[in-house]
Motif scaffolding. Structure first.
Motif, PDB file in Angstrom:
ATOM      1  N   THR A 210       0.756  -1.194   0.003  1.00  0.00           N
ATOM      2  CA  THR A 210      -0.176   0.015  -0.072  1.00  0.00           C
ATOM      3  C   THR A 210       0.999   1.309   0.292  1.00  0.00           C
ATOM      4  OG1 THR A 210      -1.727  -1.056   1.392  1.00  0.00           O
ATOM      5  CG2 THR A 210      -1.924   1.352   1.135  1.00  0.00           C
ATOM      6  N   VAL A 211       0.595   2.260  -0.880  1.00  0.00           N
ATOM      7  CA  VAL A 211       1.190   3.428  -0.868  1.00  0.00           C
ATOM      8  C   VAL A 211       0.135   4.444  -0.118  1.00  0.00           C
ATOM      9  CG1 VAL A 211       2.035   5.228  -2.069  1.00  0.00           C
ATOM     10  CG2 VAL A 211       2.448   3.104  -2.727  1.00  0.00           C
ATOM     11  N   LEU A 212       0.293   4.858   1.060  1.00  0.00           N
ATOM     12  CA  LEU A 212      -0.628   5.821   1.592  1.00  0.00           C
ATOM     13  C   LEU A 212      -0.009   7.470   1.217  1.00  0.00           C
ATOM     14  CD1 LEU A 212      -2.818   6.440   3.729  1.00  0.00           C
ATOM     15  CD2 LEU A 212      -1.150   6.425   5.380  1.00  0.00           C
ATOM     16  N   LEU A 213      -1.107   8.221   0.876  1.00  0.00           N
ATOM     17  CA  LEU A 213      -0.738   9.748   0.461  1.00  0.00           C
ATOM     18  C   LEU A 213      -1.663  10.479   1.547  1.00  0.00           C
ATOM     19  CD1 LEU A 213      -0.656   9.668  -3.523  1.00  0.00           C
ATOM     20  CD2 LEU A 213       1.213   9.270  -1.830  1.00  0.00           C
ATOM     21  N   GLU A 214      -1.170  11.681   1.892  1.00  0.00           N
ATOM     22  CA  GLU A 214      -1.855  12.431   2.618  1.00  0.00           C
ATOM     23  C   GLU A 214      -1.495  14.021   2.223  1.00  0.00           C
ATOM     24  OE1 GLU A 214      -2.495  12.020   7.140  1.00  0.00           O
ATOM     25  OE2 GLU A 214      -0.836  10.616   6.812  1.00  0.00           O
ATOM     26  N   GLY A 215      -2.564  14.804   2.193  1.00  0.00           N
ATOM     27  CA  GLY A 215      -2.412  15.946   1.450  1.00  0.00           C
ATOM     28  C   GLY A 215      -4.014  16.601   1.455  1.00  0.00           C
ATOM     29  N   LYS A 216      -3.964  17.982   0.707  1.00  0.00           N
ATOM     30  CA  LYS A 216      -5.326  18.691   0.666  1.00  0.00           C
ATOM     31  C   LYS A 216      -6.012  18.334  -0.697  1.00  0.00           C
ATOM     32  CE  LYS A 216      -3.530  22.740   3.269  1.00  0.00           C
ATOM     33  NZ  LYS A 216      -3.555  24.278   3.209  1.00  0.00           N
ATOM     34  N   ARG A 217      -7.343  17.928  -0.523  1.00  0.00           N
ATOM     35  CA  ARG A 217      -8.205  17.696  -1.535  1.00  0.00           C
ATOM     36  C   ARG A 217      -7.473  16.699  -2.560  1.00  0.00           C
ATOM     37  NH1 ARG A 217     -12.230  21.940  -2.133  1.00  0.00           N
ATOM     38  NH2 ARG A 217     -11.618  23.672  -0.721  1.00  0.00           N
ATOM     39  N   LEU A 218      -7.178  15.564  -1.981  1.00  0.00           N
ATOM     40  CA  LEU A 218      -6.635  14.625  -3.161  1.00  0.00           C
ATOM     41  C   LEU A 218      -7.699  14.036  -3.799  1.00  0.00           C
ATOM     42  CD1 LEU A 218      -4.048  12.769  -0.578  1.00  0.00           C
ATOM     43  CD2 LEU A 218      -3.613  14.181  -2.513  1.00  0.00           C
ATOM     44  N   ASP A 219      -9.073  14.209  -3.317  1.00  0.00           N
ATOM     45  CA  ASP A 219     -10.182  13.460  -3.960  1.00  0.00           C
ATOM     46  C   ASP A 219     -10.450  14.266  -5.269  1.00  0.00           C
ATOM     47  OD1 ASP A 219     -10.922  15.595  -2.363  1.00  0.00           O
ATOM     48  OD2 ASP A 219     -13.026  15.049  -2.301  1.00  0.00           O
ATOM     49  N   ARG A 220      -9.783  15.458  -5.352  1.00  0.00           N
ATOM     50  CA  ARG A 220     -10.107  16.283  -6.409  1.00  0.00           C
ATOM     51  C   ARG A 220      -8.666  16.306  -7.456  1.00  0.00           C
ATOM     52  NH1 ARG A 220     -13.092  21.819  -4.370  1.00  0.00           N
ATOM     53  NH2 ARG A 220     -14.475  20.712  -3.173  1.00  0.00           N
ATOM     54  N   GLN A 221      -7.694  15.553  -7.054  1.00  0.00           N
ATOM     55  CA  GLN A 221      -6.535  15.226  -7.914  1.00  0.00           C
ATOM     56  C   GLN A 221      -6.643  13.961  -8.593  1.00  0.00           C
ATOM     57  OE1 GLN A 221      -3.030  16.895  -6.119  1.00  0.00           O
ATOM     58  NE2 GLN A 221      -4.517  17.802  -4.233  1.00  0.00           N
ATOM     59  N   ARG A 222      -7.566  13.412  -9.011  1.00  0.00           N
ATOM     60  CA  ARG A 222      -7.593  12.082  -9.460  1.00  0.00           C
ATOM     61  C   ARG A 222      -6.700  11.799 -10.747  1.00  0.00           C
ATOM     62  NH1 ARG A 222     -12.004   8.886  -8.110  1.00  0.00           N
ATOM     63  NH2 ARG A 222     -12.109   7.888  -9.946  1.00  0.00           N
ATOM     64  N   GLY A 223      -6.444  12.988 -11.772  1.00  0.00           N
ATOM     65  CA  GLY A 223      -5.539  12.936 -12.570  1.00  0.00           C
ATOM     66  C   GLY A 223      -4.225  12.705 -12.101  1.00  0.00           C
ATOM     67  N   ARG A 224      -3.766  13.417 -11.254  1.00  0.00           N
ATOM     68  CA  ARG A 224      -2.502  13.181 -10.576  1.00  0.00           C
ATOM     69  C   ARG A 224      -2.321  11.926  -9.999  1.00  0.00           C
ATOM     70  NH1 ARG A 224      -1.522  19.180  -7.919  1.00  0.00           N
ATOM     71  NH2 ARG A 224      -1.809  20.609  -9.950  1.00  0.00           N
ATOM     72  N   LEU A 225      -3.243  11.482  -9.374  1.00  0.00           N
ATOM     73  CA  LEU A 225      -3.175  10.279  -8.654  1.00  0.00           C
ATOM     74  C   LEU A 225      -3.003   9.082  -9.882  1.00  0.00           C
ATOM     75  CD1 LEU A 225      -5.920  10.559  -5.913  1.00  0.00           C
ATOM     76  CD2 LEU A 225      -3.301  10.487  -5.584  1.00  0.00           C
ATOM     77  N   ARG A 226      -3.752   9.338 -10.779  1.00  0.00           N
ATOM     78  CA  ARG A 226      -3.757   8.484 -12.047  1.00  0.00           C
ATOM     79  C   ARG A 226      -2.449   8.223 -12.669  1.00  0.00           C
ATOM     80  NH1 ARG A 226      -7.166  10.439 -14.874  1.00  0.00           N
ATOM     81  NH2 ARG A 226      -9.282   9.017 -14.067  1.00  0.00           N
ATOM     82  N   ARG A 227      -1.712   9.263 -12.609  1.00  0.00           N
ATOM     83  CA  ARG A 227      -0.235   9.510 -13.303  1.00  0.00           C
ATOM     84  C   ARG A 227       0.709   9.030 -12.337  1.00  0.00           C
ATOM     85  NH1 ARG A 227      -1.660  14.757 -14.836  1.00  0.00           N
ATOM     86  NH2 ARG A 227      -0.561  15.892 -13.036  1.00  0.00           N
ATOM     87  N   LEU A 228       0.529   9.081 -10.967  1.00  0.00           N
ATOM     88  CA  LEU A 228       1.346   8.344  -9.958  1.00  0.00           C
ATOM     89  C   LEU A 228       1.192   6.792 -10.404  1.00  0.00           C
ATOM     90  CD1 LEU A 228       3.267   8.208  -7.579  1.00  0.00           C
ATOM     91  CD2 LEU A 228       1.437   8.496  -6.212  1.00  0.00           C
ATOM     92  N   GLY A 229      -0.112   6.244 -10.405  1.00  0.00           N
ATOM     93  CA  GLY A 229      -0.572   5.013 -10.212  1.00  0.00           C
ATOM     94  C   GLY A 229       0.113   4.332 -11.676  1.00  0.00           C
ATOM     95  N   GLN A 230       0.108   5.163 -12.617  1.00  0.00           N
ATOM     96  CA  GLN A 230       0.730   4.556 -13.945  1.00  0.00           C
ATOM     97  C   GLN A 230       2.348   4.690 -13.959  1.00  0.00           C
ATOM     98  OE1 GLN A 230      -1.061   7.301 -16.576  1.00  0.00           O
ATOM     99  NE2 GLN A 230      -3.031   6.179 -16.995  1.00  0.00           N
ATOM    100  N   SER A 231       3.028   5.563 -13.317  1.00  0.00           N
ATOM    101  CA  SER A 231       4.378   5.572 -13.183  1.00  0.00           C
ATOM    102  C   SER A 231       4.818   4.420 -12.188  1.00  0.00           C
ATOM    103  CB  SER A 231       4.689   6.950 -12.358  1.00  0.00           C
ATOM    104  OG  SER A 231       4.345   7.882 -13.213  1.00  0.00           O
ATOM    105  N   LEU A 232       4.069   4.053 -11.114  1.00  0.00           N
ATOM    106  CA  LEU A 232       4.330   2.984 -10.186  1.00  0.00           C
ATOM    107  C   LEU A 232       4.312   1.794 -11.127  1.00  0.00           C
ATOM    108  CD1 LEU A 232       2.430   3.845  -6.939  1.00  0.00           C
ATOM    109  CD2 LEU A 232       4.970   3.552  -7.328  1.00  0.00           C
TER     110      LEU A 232
END
Length: 753
Positions: A446-468
């Motif tokens: 599991t990669v756990l991320l904490e930050g502000k308004r992460l639910d509104r950054q789905r594109g960035r989370l998707r890029r991170l998942g694809q990079s992983l």
């Protein structure tokens, strides 16, 4: 009868022997009462917890801290330690896959009665490209069951089976329940079920070896009584000690304790029996023979036992809680076994006398030359000159070094599912899941991320998942945006949007050495991946079994130097104190190190071919190293102690020729009994036990067959009297009190035949 021994022990040893012989019936009665009372104490198994390795980790371990934080934010960990597997190699229907999702949603809506401990369910299928990197398409469905971390392994496994029972029918291609949690529960059951067989086979092997060595029916029974008393006391008193001191004991401990106890106590029984037999050939008086044998043998046995205890005590310097839990139990086992051996065995021998060797009873007789045996001829050929001895040393060292070469490629892993036998249901369900998805589908990271308004950054989370997913060793990643929103909320993203989780599935079994190396690489690359994905302001951490295993392996590797230095120092100190010689102690310890390296190298080679990429279970090399070094000092003290006693009044070369043949025989018998005790750990059908069994079996056999039988006599010959530095050895043979025939080495051996 003339003897090469100057005395039968020091003044204190003779007093101790006289006291034990005088109080022999009281000593036997005391141990009988103690053994009968021991069942009223808790056993070691009753004092153990669930056996979870994470319970043996500091709370500030990064992987544990991240997982606890994940629980705080989401209410449950996303570790996939328990999973339900469905598989049809010909393909699951669309309805089967849909039912898997519906069942998981029903858990989320609390529509599954009797499953209150289940906090969530995460369905996953390999159909329609839902999971990238899957080996197959449309054949397998997996449901991760998510529990509160306080729920025990057994309770999680039972809840998973209840979930499967209420969710799937006979036509739903249900395979089984698997994961690291069910695997740990299965390991506990296998260990518990295998222990009686291990005990019975070990005791049988000991009886056979001792009986054959002494050609006696009574001698193995004496060994059985002694080991039985020591076993009862150790199992129960260890449980009481664990409760009093409050230390956790891993479930792997009890079979190792049984093997250690039976092997060590049998060794000391063999040493006492050989000493008594030699004395009975010198005098017809039963009590005098028992006193002399006890006085001569007890100091050597006591120091040897303390050396084993000191060697195993080296585990206490480790930072790993696993080793610090293992150390006290091993030390206590050795000391209690030693106490029983140095009191009960002399008492029983003074009662039995020659009957201990029935039907062949030793009798006093006039000394006479004995025919030269093959062992004596081989020893004479190896030590007749320094040149021959030097060639023997070079040959032994070369063979042991070559055998140790695979150590350069040794990797460490943590075996759960992979350690189970192939016919185990948990293992079969795991194989089915891996066949449909990827080898690391169980226990994902599991990669756990904490930050502000992460639910509104789905594109960035998707890029991170694809990079992983592009990282070497990664089979696929579940990230926000890869599942329907209804399943993601509360599972991959918190409802307030302050945290997100990504599930990374590796391309190798999650707890093997290769997977651990992959997670170490991900950990080092994660800051750069966050920055490239536009999430540089978020904090991140890794959790899961592989991340925990990576910490365990890293900590274990860090403990290597501490444990090694402590073990070497303890064994070297015991040798120097007993022998009063630095040079001999140094090369004796070097011989033990060579046999240890060869044993670990050969074990690495064998299991590297049997299971590539898995590595040796993290605790096997270190527990094996500590035990083998301790036993090496045990045999060093017995072998050289007898030579030293004779060499104080005779030339060292003559002492070697007189004493070593019989001493080597006693060590061979004791070593075979010890090797059988540890080798029979392989009866437990778990990979770590078979690895430890091979390390110990090969190490002990190399020690007694190569190091003690060949290398030690050759080293004594090459180094000569300088071995005793700073002490001095060597002198003229003592005059016999009366003329008589020459005494052969077999007659005068300290260890007998």
């Amino acid at each position: 009868m003339s003897s090469p021994y100057r005395a039968t022990g020091g003044r204190r040893a003779r007093r101790w022997a006289a006291l034990l012989v005088r109080l022999r019936w009281w000593v036997i009665g005391f141990w009988a009462v103690v053994a009968l009372a021991s069942p009223f104490l808790p056993t070691l198994g009753e004092s153990q917890g669930v056996g979870n390795l994470s319970g043996l980790l500091p709370k500030d371990t990064p992987a544990v801290t991240t997982e606890l934080r994940s629980v705080d934010l989401f209410g449950f960990p996303l570790t996939g330690r328990t999973a339900v597997v469905q598989r049809d190699p010909h393909g699951l229907s669309v309805f089967d896959q849909a039912r898997t999702v519906v069942n998981a949603v029903a858990v989320e809506k609390h529509q599954r009665p009797g499953l209150r401990r289940l906090r969530g369910a995460l369905p996953l299928t390999n159909g329609l490209g839902a999971f990238p990197g899957s080996r197959e398409e449309g054949t397998t469905a997996l449901t991760y069951l998510l529990f509160d971390p306080t729920v025990s392994f057994s309770a999680q496994t039972r809840a998973a089976r209840r979930y499967a029972a209420v969710s799937f029918g006979p036509r739903d291609s249900f395979v089984g329940v698997t994961g690291s949690v069910p695997a740990r529960a299965a390991q506990g059951h296998i260990i518990h079920d295998s222990l009686p067989l291990v005990e019975a086979l070990t005791l049988g092997a000991i009886l056979l070896i001792v009986g054959a060595a002494f050609r006696s029916v009574v001698a193995p029974l004496l060994a059985a009584v002694t080991t039985g008393v020591a076993y009862l006391l150790t199992v129960h008193l260890s449980g009481e000690l664990a409760q009093i001191l409050g230390f956790a004991t891993p479930s792997e401990l009890e079979p190792v304790i049984v093997a250690l106890l039976l092997g060590v106590v049998t060794d000391y029984v063999v040493f006492y029996l050989t000493a008594l037999r030699e004395q009975l050939e010198s005098t017809a008086d039963r009590l005098e023979a028992a006193r002399s044998a006890t006085a001569r043998c007890t100091p050597i046995v006591a120091v040897a036992g303390l050396a084993v205890a000191a060697g195993t005590g080296a585990l206490l310097v480790a930072q790993s809680l696993f080793f610090r839990a293992l150390g006290p139990a091993l030390v206590f086992t050795v000391l209690l076994g030693l106490l029983v051996a140095v009191t009960l065995v002399p008492a029983m021998l003074s009662v039995l006398g020659g009957w201990a060797f029935w039907p062949v009873r030793p009798r006093a007789r006039r000394p006479a030359p004995r025919p030269e045996t093959l062992r004596m001829r081989v020893l004479a050929a190896l030590t007749h000159s320094r040149r021959a001895a030097g060639l023997t040393v070079a040959g032994c060292v070369a063979v042991l070094l070559v055998a140790a070469l695979p150590l350069l490629r040794m990797d460490l892993g943590v075996s759960f599912v992979g350690s189970l036998p192939p016919d185990n249901g948990v293992r079969q369900a795991a194989d089915a899941a891996r066949a449909g998805f990827a080898p690391g589908i169980l226990s994902p990271t599991t990669v756990l991320l904490e930050g502000k308004r992460l639910d509104r950054q789905r594109g960035r989370l998707r890029r991170l998942g694809q990079s992983l997913e592009q990282q070497p060793g990664v089979a696929g990643v579940l990230y926000p945006g890869s599942l329907p929103r209804r399943l993601e909320r509360g599972v991959l993203t918190t409802r307030d949007g302050r945290a997100a989780r990504l599930l990374v599935v590796l391309d190798h079994p999650a707890l093997g050495a290769t997977a651990i190396n992959t997670v170490d690489h991900l950990d080092s690359r994660l800051p750069a991946l966050l920055r490239d994905s536009g999430l540089s302001t978020a904090t991140a951490g890794l959790a899961g079994d592989t991340a925990t295993a990576a910490y365990i392996v890293d900590q274990t590797s860090g403990d290597l130097l501490r444990i090694a230095l402590a073990a070497l120092a303890a064994n070297l100190l015991m040798l120097i104190i007993f022998l009063r010689a630095v040079v001999a102690a140094a090369y004796l310890l070097l011989g033990s190190l060579l046999s240890l390296g060869a044993a670990l190298g050969l074990t690495t080679l064998v299991f590297g071919h049997l299971d590539p990429g898995a590595g040796l279970t993290f605790y096997v090399p270190f527990a094996g190293a500590v035990l083998l070094l301790a036993f090496g000092s045990d045999y060093n003290i017995f072998a050289v102690g007898n030579v030293w006693e004779v060499a104080r009044t005779r030339p060292l070369s003559e002492a070697v020729a007189l004493v070593m043949p019989g001493t080597i025989t006693a060590i061979l018998v004791a070593g075979l009994a010890l090797a059988a005790s540890f080798g029979l750990l392989a009866v437990v059908p778990l990979v770590p036990f078979r690895q430890l069994a091979l390390v110990m079996l090969v190490g002990i056999l190399l020690d007694v067959l190569v190091v003690r039988s060949l290398l030690l006599p050759a080293m004594l010959t090459v180094v000569g009297p300088a071995s005793a530095w700073p002490s001095r050895l060597g002198g003229s043979p003592p005059a016999d009190p009366a003329p008589g025939p020459a005494v052969g080495p077999e007659t005068t051996s300290a260890a007998g035949r």
